[in-house]
Structures are given as structure tokens and as C-alpha cells.
Write an enzyme that holds these catalytic residues in place. Structure first.
Site, PDB file in Angstrom:
ATOM      1  CG  ASP A   1      -5.731 -11.959 -11.304  1.00  0.00           C
ATOM      2  OD1 ASP A   1      -5.334 -10.725 -12.237  1.00  0.00           O
ATOM      3  OD2 ASP A   1      -4.993 -12.909 -11.962  1.00  0.00           O
TER       4      ASP A   1
ATOM      5  CG  ASP B   1      -1.523  -6.702  -4.859  1.00  0.00           C
ATOM      6  OD1 ASP B   1      -0.434  -6.030  -4.338  1.00  0.00           O
ATOM      7  OD2 ASP B   1      -1.597  -8.097  -5.125  1.00  0.00           O
TER       8      ASP B   1
ATOM      9  CD1 TRP C   1       4.702   3.294  -4.669  1.00  0.00           C
ATOM     10  CD2 TRP C   1       4.225   3.181  -6.611  1.00  0.00           C
ATOM     11  NE1 TRP C   1       6.077   2.940  -5.589  1.00  0.00           N
ATOM     12  CE2 TRP C   1       4.981   2.971  -6.800  1.00  0.00           C
ATOM     13  CE3 TRP C   1       3.354   2.958  -8.277  1.00  0.00           C
ATOM     14  CZ2 TRP C   1       5.877   2.405  -8.465  1.00  0.00           C
ATOM     15  CZ3 TRP C   1       3.936   2.586  -9.057  1.00  0.00           C
ATOM     16  CH2 TRP C   1       5.310   2.602  -9.233  1.00  0.00           C
TER      17      TRP C   1
ATOM     18  CE  LYS D   1       7.871  -4.007  -9.979  1.00  0.00           C
ATOM     19  NZ  LYS D   1       8.812  -3.409  -8.994  1.00  0.00           N
TER      20      LYS D   1
ATOM     21  CG  ASP E   1       5.154  -1.221  -8.086  1.00  0.00           C
ATOM     22  OD1 ASP E   1       6.257  -1.275  -9.124  1.00  0.00           O
ATOM     23  OD2 ASP E   1       6.134  -0.576  -6.497  1.00  0.00           O
TER      24      ASP E   1
ATOM     25  N   GLY F   1       0.505  -1.450   0.125  1.00  0.00           N
ATOM     26  CA  GLY F   1      -0.074  -0.158   0.050  1.00  0.00           C
ATOM     27  C   GLY F   1       0.883   1.161   0.367  1.00  0.00           C
TER      28      GLY F   1
HETATM   29  C1  LIG Z   1       6.268  -5.284  -6.037  1.00  0.00           C
HETATM   30  S1  LIG Z   1       4.995  -5.245  -5.057  1.00  0.00           S
HETATM   31  C2  LIG Z   1       3.897  -3.482  -5.129  1.00  0.00           C
HETATM   32  C3  LIG Z   1       4.356  -2.965  -3.673  1.00  0.00           C
HETATM   33  C4  LIG Z   1       3.210  -1.081  -4.021  1.00  0.00           C
HETATM   34  N1  LIG Z   1       3.699  -0.732  -5.237  1.00  0.00           N
HETATM   35  C5  LIG Z   1       3.516  -0.569  -3.166  1.00  0.00           C
HETATM   36  O1  LIG Z   1       4.358   0.682  -2.874  1.00  0.00           O
HETATM   37  O2  LIG Z   1       3.020  -0.933  -1.732  1.00  0.00           O
HETATM   38  C6  LIG Z   1       3.739  -6.014  -6.300  1.00  0.00           C
HETATM   39  C7  LIG Z   1       2.466  -6.503  -6.283  1.00  0.00           C
HETATM   40  O3  LIG Z   1       2.272  -6.996  -7.630  1.00  0.00           O
HETATM   41  C8  LIG Z   1       0.540  -7.813  -7.159  1.00  0.00           C
HETATM   42  N2  LIG Z   1       0.373  -9.423  -8.215  1.00  0.00           N
HETATM   43  C9  LIG Z   1       0.891  -9.122  -9.194  1.00  0.00           C
HETATM   44  N3  LIG Z   1       0.277  -9.981 -10.203  1.00  0.00           N
HETATM   45  C10 LIG Z   1      -0.731  -9.450 -10.260  1.00  0.00           C
HETATM   46  C11 LIG Z   1      -2.098  -9.338 -10.926  1.00  0.00           C
HETATM   47  N4  LIG Z   1      -2.324 -10.259 -11.615  1.00  0.00           N
HETATM   48  N5  LIG Z   1      -3.517  -8.990 -10.070  1.00  0.00           N
HETATM   49  C12 LIG Z   1      -3.326  -7.592  -8.385  1.00  0.00           C
HETATM   50  N6  LIG Z   1      -1.922  -8.059  -7.904  1.00  0.00           N
HETATM   51  C13 LIG Z   1      -0.902  -8.218  -8.684  1.00  0.00           C
HETATM   52  C14 LIG Z   1       2.022  -9.037  -6.057  1.00  0.00           C
HETATM   53  O4  LIG Z   1       0.452  -9.656  -5.562  1.00  0.00           O
HETATM   54  C15 LIG Z   1       2.609  -7.353  -5.637  1.00  0.00           C
HETATM   55  O5  LIG Z   1       1.759  -6.928  -3.912  1.00  0.00           O
END
Ligand SMILES: C[S@@+](CC[C@H](N)C(=O)[O-])C[C@H]1O[C@@H](n2cnc3c(N)ncnc32)[C@H](O)[C@@H]1O
Length: 208
Positions: free
Chosen positions: A98, A82, A65, A162, A122, A63
Site C-alpha cells: 500500500d 500496487d 503504464w 487520475k 492511475d 502493468g
Molecule cells: C486502474 S488500475 C491501474 C491500471 C494501471 N495503470 C495499468 O496501466 O495497468 C488502479 C490500481 O490502483 C491500485 N491501488 C488502489 N489503491 C492503492 C493503494 N493504496 N496503494 C497501491 N495501489 C493501489 C489498485 O489495486 C489497482 O490495481
């Protein structure tokens, strides 16, 4: 890898993490993770988030961002999504699902009603230990977000995503250029040097 080696390696990362200036600063400022600084730098460079922005945060957990966005946005709307859970943030609507499910896309459309200004993503695929495979899988998420943006973003909207500097980098750059008028890349100082991570910034759809 033998257990002792793995323990040494994880201790090495734990010590490195604790020494990290962005990690320390995030603790002091009450941010959920050091990732906050990446968005702060990206927003300083590209001026993405305005006080009245309608913003979608993809891959939002834990969370950081969304936390930054919620401090800037006062009269807009924020929807964060997420597959992992996220602790609540004031003025942020969170969906635990998702992003690529049709039902999620329908919920996004209903929430923003055609007024979505900004997508920040991200998202990263779960790591497998194989860096090259991890990079490919995260870049697939970036490509899918590019395609999704054409269906949900306003014509002059902004997408920030990203991605990794892998073999498929040029392919993604070309895809972005086929959709948007402005396409740039930027690696924030707070993104670790050893990581091939960078951020794609796109603005305004090309007219067909
Ligand atoms: C690097 S973290 C993000 C960190 C976040 N931006 C923050 O600032 O706290 C990447 C996130 O992408 C999510 N993610 C990956 N594939 C996803 C999808 N298909 N749908 C939703 N979230 C997804 C992962 O569960 C993970 O929590």
C-alpha cells in the site's frame, strides 16, 4: 439486482469491451490493457517521460503504464507499486504494498535517493457500485498523492494523476495549485466517454 439482469448487463459490457478499438489494439500490440493508450496520449501531450527519467508508477497493476514507461526509459529507474500483484516487467522494480504505509514511503525514498523526476498515478479505489462514492474515494487517493509528492518529488518534478470530475474536483484543483506552478487537466481519447475520469498534470513546486 436479479441474477438474469446482472448477466445481461455483464454480457452487454463484455460485447462492448470486445468492440472497443483500444481493447483490440492493446491485444495486437501485446499491451497488458487498453490503459496503455491513456499514458501514450498523456505523454504525447505533456512530454512527461524521458529516456533518463526516475519514475514512480502508483497503482501499477496489471502493468500497462509500467510497460510503456519501460520502453521509453533506458538510462533511468522505474519503481512500480500496487496492493495487487503484478507480473514482472524488465527493468521495473515492483513492490506489492500500500502506497500510504510508512514503510512503503521509506522504500521509495531509499530507491530514488532524492532524484525522483516523475510520479504517474492511475490509482483507483475498489468499486462499490455507487459511482459517486467511488469517485470520492479515488479522488481522496489523488489528494493523498498530491501531499505525498511534496515529500518525495524533485522541485521541478512532474506529477500525473487520475481523478474524477466530481463535487470535490475544485478542491483538488485548488490543492494542486497551492503546491505546483503549472496545473492542467486532460482527458485522453482512450478514456471512455461515459467515464468521469480525467488526468491532472502538475509541474514544478511553488517556492515557499
Ligand atoms: C486502474 S488500475 C491501474 C491500471 C494501471 N495503470 C495499468 O496501466 O495497468 C488502479 C490500481 O490502483 C491500485 N491501488 C488502489 N489503491 C492503492 C493503494 N493504496 N496503494 C497501491 N495501489 C493501489 C489498485 O489495486 C489497482 O490495481
Amino acid at each position: 439486482m436479479k441474477k438474469s439482469k446482472r448477466t445481461k448487463k455483464s454480457n452487454f459490457w463484455r460485447i462492448k469491451h470486445r468492440k472497443d478499438q483500444f481493447f483490440k489494439k492493446s491485444k495486437t500490440l501485446g499491451y497488458r490493457s487498453r490503459a496503455s493508450f491513456k499514458l501514450l496520449e498523456l505523454n504525447k501531450k505533456f512530454k512527461i517521460i524521458k529516456k533518463n527519467s526516475y519514475l514512480l508508477d502508483l497503482g501499477s497493476s496489471p502493468g500497462s503504464w509500467s510497460q510503456i514507461a519501460s520502453k521509453i526509459i533506458t538510462t533511468g529507474k522505474i519503481l512500480s507499486i500496487d496492493i495487487k500483484k503484478m507480473e514482472p516487467i524488465k527493468n521495473v522494480k515492483f513492490l506489492n504494498c500500500d502506497i500510504f504505509d510508512q514503510s512503503t514511503k521509506d522504500k521509495i525514498t531509499f530507491f530514488f535517493r532524492g532524484q525522483l523526476d516523475v510520479i504517474i498515478s492511475d490509482m483507483a479505489a475498489n468499486t462499490t457500485g455507487n459511482k459517486s462514492l467511488d469517485s470520492i474515494r479515488t479522488n481522496q487517493l489523488c489528494s493523498e498523492v498530491l501531499s505525498l509528492s511534496t515529500k518525495i518529488l524533485k522541485p521541478k518534478g512532474v506529477l500525473l494523476s487520475k481523478l474524477f470530475m466530481g463535487d470535490d474536483f475544485i478542491e483538488i484543483k485548488n490543492l494542486a495549485k497551492s503546491i505546483f506552478k503549472e496545473v492542467d487537466f486532460f482527458k485522453p481519447e482512450s478514456s471512455r466517454n461515459e467515464s468521469k475520469e480525467t488526468y491532472l498534470h502538475c509541474k514544478s513546486f511553488k517556492t515557499l
